[in-house]
Design an enzyme around this catalytic site. Structure first.
Site, PDB file in Angstrom:
ATOM      1  N   ASP A  77       0.816  -1.227   0.000  1.00  0.00           N
ATOM      2  CA  ASP A  77       0.000   0.000   0.000  1.00  0.00           C
ATOM      3  C   ASP A  77       0.842   1.266   0.000  1.00  0.00           C
ATOM      4  O   ASP A  77       0.434   2.291   0.524  1.00  0.00           O
ATOM      5  CB  ASP A  77      -0.948   0.041   1.205  1.00  0.00           C
ATOM      6  CG  ASP A  77      -1.786  -1.212   1.311  1.00  0.00           C
ATOM      7  OD1 ASP A  77      -2.287  -1.651   0.266  1.00  0.00           O
ATOM      8  OD2 ASP A  77      -1.921  -1.757   2.416  1.00  0.00           O
TER       9      ASP A  77
ATOM     10  N   HIS B 202      -4.408  -2.255  -6.088  1.00  0.00           N
ATOM     11  CA  HIS B 202      -3.807  -0.959  -6.365  1.00  0.00           C
ATOM     12  C   HIS B 202      -4.941   0.009  -6.627  1.00  0.00           C
ATOM     13  O   HIS B 202      -5.833  -0.293  -7.402  1.00  0.00           O
ATOM     14  CB  HIS B 202      -2.971  -1.003  -7.641  1.00  0.00           C
ATOM     15  CG  HIS B 202      -1.828  -1.947  -7.558  1.00  0.00           C
ATOM     16  ND1 HIS B 202      -0.757  -1.737  -6.737  1.00  0.00           N
ATOM     17  CD2 HIS B 202      -1.580  -3.090  -8.203  1.00  0.00           C
ATOM     18  CE1 HIS B 202       0.099  -2.717  -6.891  1.00  0.00           C
ATOM     19  NE2 HIS B 202      -0.384  -3.560  -7.762  1.00  0.00           N
TER      20      HIS B 202
HETATM   21  P1  GDP Z   1      -0.308   0.052  -3.808  1.00  0.00           P
HETATM   22  O1  GDP Z   1      -0.860  -1.288  -3.495  1.00  0.00           O
HETATM   23  O2  GDP Z   1       1.131   0.182  -3.428  1.00  0.00           O
HETATM   24  O3  GDP Z   1      -0.562   0.463  -5.213  1.00  0.00           O
HETATM   25  O4  GDP Z   1      -1.046   1.094  -2.874  1.00  0.00           O
HETATM   26  P2  GDP Z   1      -2.620   1.380  -2.779  1.00  0.00           P
HETATM   27  O5  GDP Z   1      -3.095   1.832  -4.077  1.00  0.00           O
HETATM   28  O6  GDP Z   1      -3.325   0.257  -2.119  1.00  0.00           O
HETATM   29  O7  GDP Z   1      -2.623   2.535  -1.668  1.00  0.00           O
HETATM   30  C1  GDP Z   1      -2.206   3.763  -1.913  1.00  0.00           C
HETATM   31  C2  GDP Z   1      -3.335   4.728  -1.652  1.00  0.00           C
HETATM   32  O8  GDP Z   1      -2.795   6.010  -1.559  1.00  0.00           O
HETATM   33  C3  GDP Z   1      -4.354   4.814  -2.775  1.00  0.00           C
HETATM   34  O9  GDP Z   1      -5.607   5.144  -2.227  1.00  0.00           O
HETATM   35  C4  GDP Z   1      -3.841   5.944  -3.638  1.00  0.00           C
HETATM   36  O10 GDP Z   1      -4.834   6.598  -4.394  1.00  0.00           O
HETATM   37  C5  GDP Z   1      -3.274   6.839  -2.608  1.00  0.00           C
HETATM   38  N1  GDP Z   1      -2.118   7.626  -3.012  1.00  0.00           N
HETATM   39  C6  GDP Z   1      -1.035   7.262  -3.761  1.00  0.00           C
HETATM   40  N2  GDP Z   1      -0.141   8.260  -3.794  1.00  0.00           N
HETATM   41  C7  GDP Z   1      -0.661   9.267  -3.054  1.00  0.00           C
HETATM   42  C8  GDP Z   1      -0.192  10.562  -2.673  1.00  0.00           C
HETATM   43  O11 GDP Z   1       0.911  10.986  -3.022  1.00  0.00           O
HETATM   44  N3  GDP Z   1      -1.018  11.300  -1.876  1.00  0.00           N
HETATM   45  C9  GDP Z   1      -2.226  10.856  -1.441  1.00  0.00           C
HETATM   46  N4  GDP Z   1      -2.950  11.635  -0.663  1.00  0.00           N
HETATM   47  N5  GDP Z   1      -2.690   9.635  -1.752  1.00  0.00           N
HETATM   48  C10 GDP Z   1      -1.914   8.862  -2.552  1.00  0.00           C
END
Ligand code: GDP
Length: 425
Positions: free
Chosen positions: A12, A40
């Site tokens: 995440d 994701h």
């Molecule tokens: P992954 O499994 O590594 O792709 O991570 P996830 O998608 O499960 O979790 C990341 C969360 O953080 C998601 O809800 C994204 O939309 C959000 N996100 C990613 N980068 C940023 C950021 O720079 N700022 C904010 N506020 N949210 C982010």
């Protein structure tokens, strides 16, 4: 040119967003491990998507999206995800599935759930997506490879053996309904028809693509600390989360991976059980959880509230090292804009000794965080595109992280959208 995008922490970290963004300048994006157990979250012009199996590059028309042999392939789930894209107006993506990928079966999910039930309070916090039973079967050589779906004789023999083995457990350990050979055969025939249009000799395809100089992204799921060998065993996942495994799970030579972009989160979050040294609790945690990610820190697959904590330099330095990070993308930095002071875990105290080295699990379970307090910046940094325009305290925080982990932070993500990124020279 092959670039791996992997996580340094517990998952995440925002790999989906970074992959979606970098996919713009890529030709091929590959999932090389894991299954539909983690998601994701991607926000782009088509809307908000939670992808579980498809790589994050599926939104571009110029890219090919590949499910590599290392993935736990839930075929109905894959089809559902493809249909979901279509229903939201995403142009039909080009998707290939490795003929060497193995098929995740409904009995894997059932056995996962039964085992969680049996373990009750001592469970691993599985998402019940069948991942552990799937990989156990793969290495016990009773898994079903996509190629085998097209050979009735092989399949029949295999299914007979699977029923004999599994039914002992189902009957005597779990006291649940038994598997039936004919039902499984019918199910596998329907899976064969569903997946047939996508099946490909992926490693041969990639061999040609590499010769042609195509730009390839390997998209990892979860992060270093969930790796079965190098993570917080046994509270780990069942396939390797490391960039090195990208070579195996996609079918390319290891030396072709020349960039390892490790995604690091500006604070910590984790789902499931396991040691989490920099974890915070109570109101402090509730506030971070509510403001975190995009719309709060709740699991993309399960909706479970994620455990949260401050940035852990010990775990992240280790996480970057074990990935072989060549550069770091630091994400969700914007979330911390509400804090007067930001704690950072810079050491672990274990049995009265302070260490900066990430320990093995029995020692990790006894670790207590050693904090360093950084001043906050108390402003909203979303929308900023140049590094120099970030408040000084914010730059200091980034540079303190960089000094701790010893890897250049080349990208800073300050919002969930594709364009919310600051690239550093
Ligand atoms: P992954 O499994 O590594 O792709 O991570 P996830 O998608 O499960 O979790 C990341 C969360 O953080 C998601 O809800 C994204 O939309 C959000 N996100 C990613 N980068 C940023 C950021 O720079 N700022 C904010 N506020 N949210 C982010």
């Amino acid at each position: 040119m092959v670039r791996a995008i992997v996580g340094a922490n517990w998952g995440d970290e925002g790999k989906g967003k970074i992959t979606d963004m970098l996919a713009q300048d890529s030709d091929i994006i590959i999932r090389f491990q894991g299954g539909s157990n983690a998601g994701h979250t991607i926000i782009n012009d088509y809307g908000k998507f939670a992808l579980h199996l498809l790589p994050s590059g599926v939104f571009y028309q110029h890219t090919t999206s590949i499910i590599g042999n290392g993935v736990a392939l839930n075929i109905p789930y894959l089809l559902k995800e493809i249909q979901d894209l279509e229903s939201k107006g995403v142009p039909e993506p080009k998707i290939l599935v490795s003929d060497r990928a193995q098929v995740l079966m409904p009995y894997h999910m059932e056995l996962d759930a039964y085992e969680e039930e049996r373990l009750a309070g001592k469970s691993f916090g599985s998402t019940k997506s069948g991942i552990a039973p799937f990989y156990s079967d793969k290495y016990a050589k009773i898994g079903i490879q996509v190629s085998e779906l097209f050979d009735e004789e092989i399949l029949r023999d295999k299914v007979r053996n699977i029923c004999a083995l599994k039914n002992v457990m189902l009957e005597h350990l779990y006291h649940k309904p038994l598997l039936k050979e004919d039902e499984l055969m019918a199910q596998l025939a329907s899976y064969r028809d569903m997946v047939a249009p996508y099946v490909c000799d992926v490693s041969a395809y990639l061999h040609e693509a590499l010769k042609e100089g195509k730009r390839i992204l390997l998209e990892g799921q979860l992060g270093s600390l969930k790796d079965p060998d190098h993570g917080i065993y046994p509270m780990v996942t069942s396939s390797s989360t490391l960039a090195a495994y990208g070579a195996i799970g996609a079918g390319i030579p290891p030396y072709e991976i020349n960039n390892i972009t490790v995604v690091v989160k500006a604070y910590s979050s984790a789902v499931g059980a396991g040691a989490f040294t920099s974890e915070i609790f109570g109101d402090e945690a509730e506030e971070l959880r509510r403001r975190g990610g995009d719309g709060g820190e709740y699991g993309a697959t399960t909706g479970r509230p994620r455990r949260v904590g401050w940035f852990d330099a010990v775990a992240t330095r280790y996480g970057c090292r074990i990935q072989g990070a060549t550069e770091v993308a630091l994400t969700v930095l914007d979330v911390l804009g509400y804090l007067d002071e930001i704690p950072m875990c810079v050491g672990y105290e274990i049995d009265g000794q302070v260490t900066r080295d990430f320990p093995v699990t029995p020692k990790l379970n006894r670790a207590k965080p050693v904090w360093k307090i950084m001043p906050g910046w108390k402003t909203d940094i979303r929308g900023i595109r140049n590094y120099e325009e970030l408040p000084e305290a914010c730059r200091n925080y980034i540079e303190a992280i960089e000094a701790e982990i010893g890897v250049p932070v080349t990208m800073v993500s300050n919002g969930p959208g594709r364009k919310d990124i600051i690239r550093r020279k």
